[in-house]
Structure formats: C-alpha cells, structure tokens
Design an enzyme around this catalytic site. Structure first.
Site, PDB file in Angstrom:
ATOM      1  N   TYR A 122       1.572  -1.109 -27.678  1.00 51.20           N
ATOM      2  CA  TYR A 122       1.200  -0.717 -29.035  1.00 51.20           C
ATOM      3  C   TYR A 122       0.713   0.728 -29.049  1.00 51.20           C
ATOM      4  CZ  TYR A 122      -3.852  -1.074 -28.121  1.00 51.20           C
ATOM      5  OH  TYR A 122      -5.117  -0.890 -27.641  1.00 51.20           O
ATOM      6  N   CYS A 123       0.665   1.307 -30.238  1.00 55.35           N
ATOM      7  CA  CYS A 123       0.149   2.673 -30.425  1.00 55.35           C
ATOM      8  C   CYS A 123      -0.671   2.684 -31.712  1.00 55.35           C
ATOM      9  CB  CYS A 123       1.282   3.689 -30.449  1.00 55.35           C
ATOM     10  SG  CYS A 123       2.423   3.499 -31.831  1.00 55.35           S
ATOM     11  N   ARG A 124      -0.638   3.769 -32.451  1.00 56.15           N
ATOM     12  CA  ARG A 124      -1.389   3.841 -33.702  1.00 56.15           C
ATOM     13  C   ARG A 124      -0.602   3.232 -34.858  1.00 56.15           C
ATOM     14  NH1 ARG A 124      -1.860   6.687 -38.231  1.00 56.15           N
ATOM     15  NH2 ARG A 124      -0.190   8.108 -37.686  1.00 56.15           N
ATOM     16  N   ILE A 150      -1.914  -0.188 -33.941  1.00 53.97           N
ATOM     17  CA  ILE A 150      -3.270  -0.732 -34.008  1.00 53.97           C
ATOM     18  C   ILE A 150      -3.785  -0.735 -35.448  1.00 53.97           C
ATOM     19  CG2 ILE A 150      -4.477   1.447 -33.586  1.00 53.97           C
ATOM     20  CD1 ILE A 150      -6.364  -0.155 -31.701  1.00 53.97           C
TER      21      ILE A 150
END
Length: 161
Positions: A122-124, A150
């Site tokens: 996952y990332c932003r 996220i």
C-alpha cells in the site's frame, strides 16, 4: 495544367500515406510477453478492484478487505511503499517501509527474502503501490497483492517516530 497538379497531389498523398503505414516497432511486438505484461502502463484490468488479478501479475484488493486478509495470513508481509517521512507520520500496524523509488533487486532481497511469501502493498493513494507491485513482480515475487492507499484505511494507525 489542372491534370498535372492533380497527379502531383495524388502522388504526394500516396507517398505520405505509404510512409505512415503501421509501425512494427511496438513494445508488445518487440518485448517478450512476460516483460510486456509488466509494463507500468495502467490497463483496464489493472484498475479494477475487488480481488481481481491485474494484467501485471499481482492481485488487487480494497483497503476494506486488507484487514481481513491480514488476519487470515499471519505470516504475510504488509509493505508500505511511501517515503520514510510519510511512514513516520503513521502507518498500518505491522507494516514495514520500503519506498517505491528504492525498490531494486538488492533492497527487495534484503527486506523480502522469500519471493513466494504473501506481500500486501500500500501507499498513500494507490499510485505508488501499483508501481511497486509491478516492480516486485518483475523481480520474481509471485504472491503480491496491491491494496491501494492508506487514505482509505478505516482502522487505527501506528504512530511514527
């Protein structure tokens, strides 16, 4: 004179359209199938959510399904591919940080030694996690699941440093 001009236009048109024929130098034709499918170009298949397999060889699940998946797979790795600064501002409990721009064969091997282990990325917002998932697949990782950003996480976050 009119016929001469018309003949010139027809000849010029034929010459120009002949030069603009189909190109044989495309990525799909000149790249082995395994590399072509790992292109960072987003396809319709790679933008689908809901537990689908992307065209690049990794699965996609929603953030809503991530918590359930992590409960079922106790030995899975949760990989946060944001920058260290973003990671330190708060991360999903249990996540390790390997920024997407730092993923190389060496860094991946050091942090992710088992290429068959379940890895949830996952990332932003979901862009870097897709690129990181594609990079890991190209490096030979076989069990990659991309879960977006996220920003969509509804659970608690672990505070950073």
């Amino acid at each position: 004179m009119h016929r001469l001009r018309l003949c010139f236009i027809v000849a010029l048109t034929m010459l120009l359209t002949g030069c603009a024929g189909p190109s044989t130098n495309t990525m799909e034709e000149n790249t082995p199938k395994s590399e072509a499918s790992n292109s960072p170009i987003t396809t319709a298949a790679s933008t689908e959510q809901d537990n689908s397999m992307s065209a690049s060889g990794y699965r996609r699940i929603s953030m809503a399904d991530l918590a359930d998946a992590l409960e079922k797979e106790q030995d899975a790795i949760l990989l946060d591919v944001r920058t260290p600064e973003e990671y330190n501002s708060g991360y999903i409990p249990g996540a390790i940080n390997l920024p997407s721009q730092s993923i190389t064969a060496e860094t991946a091997a050091a942090m992710l030694p088992d290429k068959n282990q379940s890895i949830y990325v996952y990332c932003r917002s979901g862009n870097r996690s897709r690129a990181a998932s594609e990079a890991l697949v190209r490096l030979g990782y076989t069990n990659i699941t991309e879960s977006g950003g996220i920003m969509d996480w509804i659970g608690e976050l672990t505070p950073g440093n």
